[in-house]
Design a protein around this motif. Structure first.
Motif, PDB file in Angstrom:
ATOM      1  N   ASN A 270      45.168  50.364  93.615  1.00 52.85           N
ATOM      2  CA  ASN A 270      44.349  50.990  94.653  1.00 52.85           C
ATOM      3  C   ASN A 270      44.184  52.489  94.463  1.00 52.85           C
ATOM      4  N   SER A 271      44.303  52.967  93.224  1.00 47.43           N
ATOM      5  CA  SER A 271      44.187  54.401  92.981  1.00 47.43           C
ATOM      6  C   SER A 271      43.638  54.664  91.590  1.00 47.43           C
ATOM      7  N   ASN A 318      47.773  54.877  96.872  1.00 48.39           N
ATOM      8  CA  ASN A 318      46.553  54.506  97.584  1.00 48.39           C
ATOM      9  C   ASN A 318      45.651  55.739  97.550  1.00 48.39           C
ATOM     10  N   ALA A 369      51.738  49.535  98.171  1.00 50.00           N
ATOM     11  CA  ALA A 369      50.710  50.170  99.003  1.00 50.00           C
ATOM     12  C   ALA A 369      49.449  49.313  98.981  1.00 50.00           C
ATOM     13  N   ARG A 371      45.625  48.447 101.139  1.00 52.00           N
ATOM     14  CA  ARG A 371      44.522  49.298 101.593  1.00 52.00           C
ATOM     15  C   ARG A 371      44.865  49.983 102.906  1.00 52.00           C
TER      16      ARG A 371
END
Length: 719
Positions: A270-271, A318, A369, A371
């Motif tokens: 997510n990054s 995130n 982590a 969303r």
């Protein structure tokens, strides 16, 4: 200044013989050569130090071969091998439908399953309810057989990067496997380094166009194969000779790495950022970050994450935020770090009632982590929990995962869901899913639990007082009908180093021992992270001896309180855990029947190999008087008692061990054999086809040895 005594290599070899109650053992010849040196005002004497000199390697290896031949002949002469193998086979047969190493990637769920007549096989399903598809079995390339040491799945493409090795830990390299075509790409990356016993650190860049990995500099020096690594970028389809160095020692004048530091590399679901964390042999671990779009070979503008003490793999990202565990509280805390500028960390989650399970333990990350949510693993001895934290409100709640279990392999699934592995000492592994929307926990539908030994075995946690008043948690597993108290044989296992934690899970390796009335006891001694930072620091330099004392105190308490007898008490440890084995039997040779010394380092004082540098933080720096004394005190080989009956010892070492050389173990075995005045055997077994993690036969060798030495009538040598 070190003063070496001149050595006369023409001295005749000596034959060491020891008479035992079981057989006359004529140990292979080991010549004694006078040697002494003075370091930091401490005199070191070792008549077998010649084995550590490169010019004597061939002779040292031949000594190891003869020792292994003798050890195998004795171990193979102990009856009961077929029985032990059949018992373990029966357990694993009952687990045939179980899965392991489950990992979601793209629209698929990948996992391993042991398929009859095919062996361990990588399989996949489309979602949780799809049909099983076999992907990859045993790896054979151009007629050469390889073991899969580590795997890293791409996130959007059907690709997996595999670290392959041969004969234990030889020839470590990376190959890329196409999961749809079921074939290897031409790309071959090697030789890569072992960041630790798990294998190479590697990660896919966002978009899955390239793989990042760590590589040691080309060298024949064993000590340099662990440190001084560089992170390199391999673009799929290109020759590995063109791979760009993007992070490491000597690349960027603004990044000053020391010779005893090891870089790891990470990317995130997510990054778009990448993280390079540095594991330091002597100081605090730390980290850098960069947006993947800024990768530019040695000119990549990495940003130091200021005032962040890294605890291992306990972090996830995130967007531009890194959510990371760090110190500063007895039970640890979670901070939030802006990876774009690396500014001072913000406190995100303060210390909790339970210890955050975020220290590096080799098989789990304690933070995921999603969303909208952060998941954090909490540790209680024998009863782990998962905390859910809303990223916006920071409201926390516990998932309904049940009680009295160990949790591992915390993995993100979709936007906000997770997968995790649950187990107890008496119930085998079960993968579970947590649905963020439904707020419920369900078993993975295709992963059935096959084994429940709760009717036969029992487990509990004992809290044992130490000599200085601390309470040492000890998880015990025993045969229910035999009970826990009595004159049972006991195998004490321990590690207690670098903050690593061991949470008890289902382990069939010791079931044959337990079925015969033995007790398996894991001592969570100081130096581990099970009880938080203070517990860890209380077993590290300058207090490292507390770890050894805790093992001795556990054994003494078990005998005093009529759980066992000294004639049936064994201590076992692997890697840094061998510091405790050697130290405990040296301190109290009368208290133990034997020690199991696995892939160990008995000489921290003079050994300058990779492990010696890595353990400075644990046992102290060699270049200071106090630090060297600590290294010397923890070096088992220099404190073997003289003029006493010693416990039996089984020393097992892998010939291809990536971090620990063979010669210190050889010297240790020769020393023990020379000084043994009692009737217990000292066996030294080199496994020529295994590395640091040992070989498949080790569990049988250990089990037969301790059943033999504890006096079990079915496992005695015939006279």
């Amino acid at each position: 200044m070190t003063n070496f005594t001149r050595i006369n290599f023409s001295l005749l070899s000596l034959l060491i013989s020891v008479t035992t109650n079981f057989a006359q053992i004529d140990y292979p010849a080991a010549r004694r050569v006078p040697f002494d040196t003075l370091i930091q005002d401490i005199k070191i004497t070792d008549d077998y130090f010649w084995m550590s000199w490169p010019q004597n390697r061939e002779e040292m290896v031949e000594f190891c071969r003869q020792q292994a031949k003798l050890s195998l002949s004795i171990l193979d002469s102990i009856p009961g091998m077929d029985v032990l193998q059949n018992e373990l086979d029966d357990v694993y047969l009952s687990m045939a439908d179980e899965i392991w190493n489950l990992h979601p990637a793209g629209e698929f769920i990948y996992y391993y399953r042991d398929i009859p007549k095919e062996g361990p096989t990588l399989c996949r399903r489309k979602g949780l309810n799809g049909e099983e598809e076999k992907i990859l079995g045993r790896v054979v390339i151009k007629g050469q057989r390889y073991s899969v040491r580590k795997r890293q799945f791409a996130r959007s493409r059907p690709m997996v990067a595999l670290m392959l090795t041969q004969n234990g830990e030889s020839n470590p390299h990376i190959r890329i496997f196409d999961l749809d075509l079921k074939e290897f790409l031409p790309d071959s990356i090697g030789s890569v380094m072992f960041n630790d016993s798990r294998g190479v650190s590697m990660a896919w860049t966002p978009g899955d166009q390239s793989v990042l990995y760590t590589q040691a500099p080309p060298t024949n020096l064993h000590a340099e194969k662990y440190f001084n690594g560089k992170v390199k970028q391999h673009v799929l389809g290109k020759l590995s000779t063109a791979d760009a160095e993007i992070f490491g020692i000597g690349l960027n004048p603004n990044i000053e790495l020391t010779p005893k530091e090891t870089p790891y590399v990470y990317s995130f679901k997510n990054s778009p950022y990448l993280v390079a964390r540095i594991r330091s042999g002597s100081g605090d671990n730390y980290a850098y970050a960069v947006h993947h779009s800024k990768l530019n070979g040695p000119n990549t503008p990495w940003v130091r994450l200021k005032n962040y003490v890294n605890l291992g793999d306990g972090f996830d990202a995130n967007g531009k935020w890194l959510y990371a565990a760090t110190n500063g509280a007895p039970g640890y805390r979670i901070v939030k770090i802006d990876m774009d500028n690396g500014n001072e960390p913000e406190l995100f989650l303060p210390e909790q009632k339970d210890v955050l399970a975020v220290t590096d333990d080799g098989h789990r990350t304690g933070i995921i982590a999603g969303r909208d949510v952060l998941y954090v693993l909490l540790r209680r001895i024998g009863d782990m929990q998962i905390m859910k934290v809303d990223l916006k409100t920071k409201i926390t709640s516990l998932l309904n995962v049940g009680k009295n279990s160990s949790i591992g392999e915390l993995i993100g699934l979709g936007d906000n869901d997770i997968l995790f592995l649950q187990s107890t000492p008496v119930k085998s592994y079960q993968y579970e899913t947590y649905s963020y929307i439904k707020n419920n926990v369900q078993p993975v539908p295709f992963g059935k639990r096959a084994v429940d030994n709760s009717g036969e075995f029992s487990s509990e946690v004992l809290w044992v007082p130490s000599r200085d008043g601390k309470k040492i948690p000890v998880t015990v597993l025993y045969l229910t009908k035999a009970g826990l108290k009595g004159d049972h044989p006991v195998l004490i296992d321990a590690y207690g180093n670098s903050g690593a934690s061991q949470d008890m899970h289902f382990n069939p390796s010791w079931f044959s021992w337990i079925k015969r009335g033995g007790v398996y006891a894991y001592a969570h001694v100081r130096g581990g992270g099970e009880l938080g930072e203070e517990w860890y620091l209380d077993g590290q330099f300058p207090k490292k001896m507390n770890s050894v004392n805790d093992v001795v105190d556990v054994a003494e308490w078990l005998e005093t309180n009529q759980y066992s007898l000294s004639s049936k008490m064994f201590v076992m440890g692997g890697s840094a855990g061998t510091f405790l084995v050697g130290g405990a039997v040296n301190q109290r040779p009368d208290l133990f029947a034997g020690g199991i010394f696995l892939s160990g380092l008995p000489d921290l004082a003079t050994h300058t190999d990779a492990a010696g540098g890595r353990e400075e933080k644990s046992v102290g720096p060699k270049n200071t008087k106090e630090g060297f004394k600590s290294n010397y005190d923890m070096s088992s080989i220099y404190h073997v008692p003289k003029g006493k009956a010693l416990p039996s010892m089984l020393i097992i070492h892998g010939a291809t061990d990536y971090i620990l050389a063979l010669h210190p173990a050889a010297r240790y075995a020769a020393t023990l054999q020379e000084r043994q005045l009692g009737d217990r055997p000292i066996l030294f077994l080199t496994d020529w086809e295994s590395g640091h993690s040992g070989g498949g036969a080790d569990v049988f060798h250990v089990t037969k040895f301790i059943l033999w030495q504890s006096g079990h009538p079915d496992f005695q040598l015939k006279k």
